[in-house]
Design an enzyme around this catalytic site. Structure first.
Site, mmCIF file in Angstrom:
data_model
loop_
_atom_site.group_PDB
_atom_site.id
_atom_site.type_symbol
_atom_site.label_atom_id
_atom_site.label_comp_id
_atom_site.label_asym_id
_atom_site.label_seq_id
_atom_site.Cartn_x
_atom_site.Cartn_y
_atom_site.Cartn_z
ATOM 1 N N PHE A 1 -4.256 2.465 -6.053
ATOM 2 C CA PHE A 1 -5.015 1.548 -6.913
ATOM 3 C C PHE A 1 -5.483 2.225 -8.206
ATOM 4 O O PHE A 1 -6.499 1.848 -8.782
ATOM 5 C CB PHE A 1 -6.198 0.921 -6.156
ATOM 6 C CG PHE A 1 -5.789 0.300 -4.864
ATOM 7 C CD1 PHE A 1 -5.002 -0.843 -4.844
ATOM 8 C CD2 PHE A 1 -6.147 0.889 -3.656
ATOM 9 C CE1 PHE A 1 -4.597 -1.405 -3.640
ATOM 10 C CE2 PHE A 1 -5.743 0.326 -2.453
ATOM 11 C CZ PHE A 1 -4.968 -0.819 -2.444
ATOM 12 N N ARG A 2 -4.743 3.244 -8.636
ATOM 13 C CA ARG A 2 -5.035 3.982 -9.869
ATOM 14 C C ARG A 2 -6.413 4.644 -9.838
ATOM 15 O O ARG A 2 -7.011 4.928 -10.864
ATOM 16 C CB ARG A 2 -4.871 3.090 -11.104
ATOM 17 C CG ARG A 2 -3.447 2.516 -11.191
ATOM 18 C CD ARG A 2 -3.087 1.950 -12.519
ATOM 19 N NE ARG A 2 -3.179 2.879 -13.625
ATOM 20 C CZ ARG A 2 -2.304 3.840 -13.941
ATOM 21 N NH1 ARG A 2 -1.246 4.027 -13.181
ATOM 22 N NH2 ARG A 2 -2.479 4.605 -14.989
ATOM 23 N N LEU A 3 -6.913 4.915 -8.642
ATOM 24 C CA LEU A 3 -8.176 5.635 -8.473
ATOM 25 C C LEU A 3 -7.846 7.116 -8.266
ATOM 26 O O LEU A 3 -8.135 7.720 -7.238
ATOM 27 C CB LEU A 3 -8.962 5.062 -7.291
ATOM 28 C CG LEU A 3 -9.321 3.584 -7.420
ATOM 29 C CD1 LEU A 3 -10.010 3.079 -6.163
ATOM 30 C CD2 LEU A 3 -10.194 3.365 -8.646
#
Length: 192
Positions: free
Chosen positions: A170-172
């Site tokens: 989640f692009r975290l």
């Protein structure tokens, strides 16, 4: 994960050597022109230890001239198969003559001839001119030793900052930054 940035880099480079199909030691080297504009190109890492990150080049090349005028650089390693990257920023210093000689002697004979023949970063009037220079230096050195050209050596980037980036769902993404604090390192996490 390690809290020593050099050990962590060695681990990641080792994993890249096992997973990357080509040149796991490739990095983007960013320098600065005399006018203050960024200038970037790909080079190969040829050594690393607690003193820094080493690459070799023609000192008369564009990067060589830029580093002579402004001895600071940034490096960026990207390993797509591992979904990781490492960024390094710091001052640049010349490697010792002995280090340059040792690495130069380890290169393939054709690469040593090429170091003499290439007027790196300068206009080339035609491929024939490079091929003629290679032939001339091949004849000059014959089967004997090929000394290191005076215009060919290496640089060491002495890191002040090293950032480790790892892809996460989640692009975290995970970002760990090490800042030089005297002889020690201070670590912090950054938002993705």
């Amino acid at each position: 994960m390690s809290t020593d940035p050099y050990a962590l880099f060695s681990d990641w480079l080792g994993e890249a050597a096992r997973s990357e199909p080509n040149d796991p030691n490739a990095l983007c080297l960013a320098t600065c022109t005399p006018e203050g504009r960024p200038s970037a190109r790909m080079v190969l890492l040829k050594g690393h230890d607690a003193r820094g990150f080493v690459f070799y080049t023609n000192l008369e090349s564009r990067k060589g001239r830029e580093l002579a005028a402004n001895p600071f650089a940034a490096l960026c390693f990207h390993w797509k198969t591992l979904q990781r990257s490492v960024r390094v920023e710091g001052a640049v210093e010349a490697v010792s003559e002995a280090e340059a000689d040792e690495y130069y002697a380890s290169r393939a004979r054709g690469s040593r001839i090429g170091a003499w023949a290439s007027r790196q970063s300068r206009p080339l009037e035609g491929r024939w001119a490079l091929e003629k220079a290679v032939a001339d230096y091949t004849l000059k050195f014959g089967v004997g030793a090929i000394p290191r050209p005076p215009h060919w050596s290496g640089f060491r980037v002495v890191p002040e900052r090293i950032e480790f980036w790892r892809d996460m769902p989640f692009r975290l993404h995970e970002r760990r930054v090490f800042h030089r604090d005297g002889a020690a390192w201070r670590e912090e996490a950054l938002y993705p």
